[in-house]
Enzyme design. Structure first.
Site, PDB file in Angstrom:
ATOM      1  N   ASN A  81       0.788  -1.230   0.000  1.00 36.81           N
ATOM      2  CA  ASN A  81       0.000   0.000   0.000  1.00 36.81           C
ATOM      3  C   ASN A  81       0.819   1.278   0.000  1.00 36.81           C
ATOM      4  O   ASN A  81       0.334   2.328  -0.436  1.00 36.81           O
ATOM      5  CB  ASN A  81      -0.920   0.017   1.224  1.00 36.81           C
ATOM      6  CG  ASN A  81      -1.941  -1.097   1.198  1.00 36.81           C
ATOM      7  OD1 ASN A  81      -2.251  -1.646   0.142  1.00 36.81           O
ATOM      8  ND2 ASN A  81      -2.457  -1.452   2.361  1.00 36.81           N
ATOM      9  N   TYR A 131      -3.575  -0.411   8.297  1.00 32.92           N
ATOM     10  CA  TYR A 131      -4.163  -0.364   6.956  1.00 32.92           C
ATOM     11  C   TYR A 131      -4.353   1.078   6.504  1.00 32.92           C
ATOM     12  O   TYR A 131      -3.879   1.494   5.442  1.00 32.92           O
ATOM     13  CB  TYR A 131      -5.494  -1.111   6.920  1.00 32.92           C
ATOM     14  CG  TYR A 131      -6.222  -0.921   5.607  1.00 32.92           C
ATOM     15  CD1 TYR A 131      -5.781  -1.561   4.454  1.00 32.92           C
ATOM     16  CD2 TYR A 131      -7.337  -0.085   5.513  1.00 32.92           C
ATOM     17  CE1 TYR A 131      -6.434  -1.370   3.242  1.00 32.92           C
ATOM     18  CE2 TYR A 131      -7.993   0.116   4.310  1.00 32.92           C
ATOM     19  CZ  TYR A 131      -7.543  -0.537   3.170  1.00 32.92           C
ATOM     20  OH  TYR A 131      -8.172  -0.336   1.964  1.00 32.92           O
ATOM     21  N   LYS A 135      -2.283   3.089   3.530  1.00 32.31           N
ATOM     22  CA  LYS A 135      -3.012   3.656   2.397  1.00 32.31           C
ATOM     23  C   LYS A 135      -2.768   5.163   2.304  1.00 32.31           C
ATOM     24  O   LYS A 135      -2.638   5.717   1.203  1.00 32.31           O
ATOM     25  CB  LYS A 135      -4.502   3.366   2.524  1.00 32.31           C
ATOM     26  CG  LYS A 135      -4.889   1.911   2.313  1.00 32.31           C
ATOM     27  CD  LYS A 135      -4.576   1.404   0.913  1.00 32.31           C
ATOM     28  CE  LYS A 135      -5.470   2.005  -0.141  1.00 32.31           C
ATOM     29  NZ  LYS A 135      -5.188   1.424  -1.488  1.00 32.31           N
TER      30      LYS A 135
END
Length: 317
Positions: A81, A131, A135
Site C-alpha cells: 500500500n 491499513y 493507504k
C-alpha cells in the site's frame, strides 16, 4: 486510448477492468504477477527501473492502480500500500510522465469521523491502524509525485464478488452456509453492529475510475468516492439477510462495532464508529454521483454469492 490496470484480479480491480473494457476506443492492458498479465509487474517487489522498462513497453495513456492489501501484517501492508504506489510513481516519471494516474485510496485514511458530519478531502487524516496509515502513505506518494494523478478515496464498497475479508462478503458467506434460512428459530451470530459506514456500490466506484481516467485536464489530487451518507452496519446486515431470505435472529455478541466480534467484520475498521464522506468534489470535478441504492448493491452481492456457493458434499458443475 491505452489504459493499464494494475490489480485487475482483485475485487475492485475486476469491476474496474470490466467497465473500462466496455469503453469505446479503449485498449485495456492488465498488469500484474499472473502468467496471463499483459504487462509483468510487481509493485511490491520490482525496482523502479524494472517497472519503468515494463511501463515504457506498454506506453499507456492512463494507469489505474487498484493493487492493494487489505489484510496481513504491517510489513505486508507497507510493501503493497505504501511502497507500491511510490515505486509506480517513480517508474511513471521515468517512462510515461504524461500518463494519467488514477490510484485507489481508502476512506480508512481519515480515521474516526465526527458523528453527523461528512469529511471532505481537505480534512486532516488520522488513520486508526496500519491499513489506513499505509493507504495514506500511498496517497501522499501519488499526490506529491508531480504526475497527472488523482487519488480516489473509496468508502466501503458493496457488490458482487465482495471478499470475505470485509463485512459484506463475510456476512454473505455466513448466510450462504445457513441450512434453513427460512427457519425463524435460526440465528446468525456477529459482533457489535453499531458502527456507521459510508457504503458505495462497486459499480459506482468503477464508473468513477472511468471518468477519472478519461477526464480532460488536471484533476484535484484527492476525490472522495462514497455513498455520501452513513448507515448503521446492522442495516447493511439486515438488508443482506432479507435478500438471502433469512428469517432467523441476528445476534450481536460484542466486538468492535463492525461485526468482527462474532467473525463478521474487518479488523482494520476497529475503533472507528463513524465514517461518512463528502462527495461534492467528485460531483464537481467528474460529474459523478452514486447511481445504485444500497438495496441494489446488496442484491447484486447476494445473487453472485448464491450462484457461486456449493454446499459441502455437492459436486461443482
Amino acid at each position: 486510448m491505452r489504459i493499464l490496470v494494475l490489480g485487475a484480479g482483485g475485487y475492485l480491480g475486476g469491476h474496474v477492468t470490466e467497465r473500462l473494457r466496455a469503453l469505446p476506443g479503449a485498449r485495456v492492458l492488465v498488469g500484474g504477477r499472473s502468467p496471463g498479465a499483459d504487462v509483468a509487474v510487481d509493485l511490491a517487489a520490482d525496482r523502479p527501473r524494472l517497472l519503468a522498462g515494463a511501463l515504457a513497453k506498454a506506453a499507456p495513456d492512463a494507469v489505474v492502480n487498484c493493487a492493494g492489501a487489505t489484510g496481513g501484517d504491517a510489513v505486508t501492508l507497507a510493501e503493497v500500500n505504501a511502497r507500491g504506489p511510490a515505486a509506480l510513481c517513480a517508474a511513471l516519471r521515468a517512462a510515461a510522465p504524461g500518463a494519467r494516474l488514477v490510484h485507489l485510496g481508502s476512506a480508512a485514511e481519515y480515521g474516526a469521523g465526527t458523528p453527523g458530519l461528512r469529511v471532505a478531502e481537505s480534512e486532516p487524516c488520522a488513520p486508526a491502524g496500519p491499513y489506513g496509515a499505509t493507504k495514506l502513505a500511498g496517497t501522499v506518494a501519488v499526490a506529491s509525485s508531480g504526475l497527472d494523478a488523482v487519488v480516489l478515496r473509496v468508502g466501503n464498497p458493496v457488490g458482487a464478488g465482495a471478499p470475505a475479508t470485509g463485512l459484506p462478503g463475510r456476512v454473505a458467506a455466513l448466510l450462504a452456509e445457513v441450512a434453513d434460512p427460512g427457519d425463524p428459530e435460526g440465528e446468525l451470530r456477529l459482533g457489535d453492529l453499531s458502527a456507521y459506514r459510508d457504503f458505495v456500490d462497486v459499480r459506482d466506484v468503477a464508473r468513477a475510475v472511468e471518468l477519472a481516467a478519461t477526464a480532460p485536464g488536471p484533476l484535484p489530487p484527492v476525490l472522495n468516492v462514497g455513498g455520501g451518507e452513513a448507515l448503521p452496519v446492522r442495516e447493511l446486515v439486515r438488508r443482506l439477510a432479507d435478500a438471502a431470505g433469512f428469517r432467523g435472529r441476528i445476534a450481536e455478541t460484542g466486538g468492535d462495532g463492525n461485526g468482527s466480534g462474532g467473525g463478521g467484520g474487518s479488523e482494520r475498521s476497529a475503533r472507528v464508529s463513524w465514517q461518512c464522506s463528502d462527495i461534492s468534489a467528485a460531483a464537481a470535478a467528474l460529474g459523478w454521483a452514486p447511481a445504485h441504492a444500497l438495496d441494489a448493491s446488496v442484491a447484486a452481492l447476494w445473487e453472485a454469492r448464491s450462484r457461486s456457493f456449493v454446499p459441502d458434499g455437492v459436486a461443482a458443475p
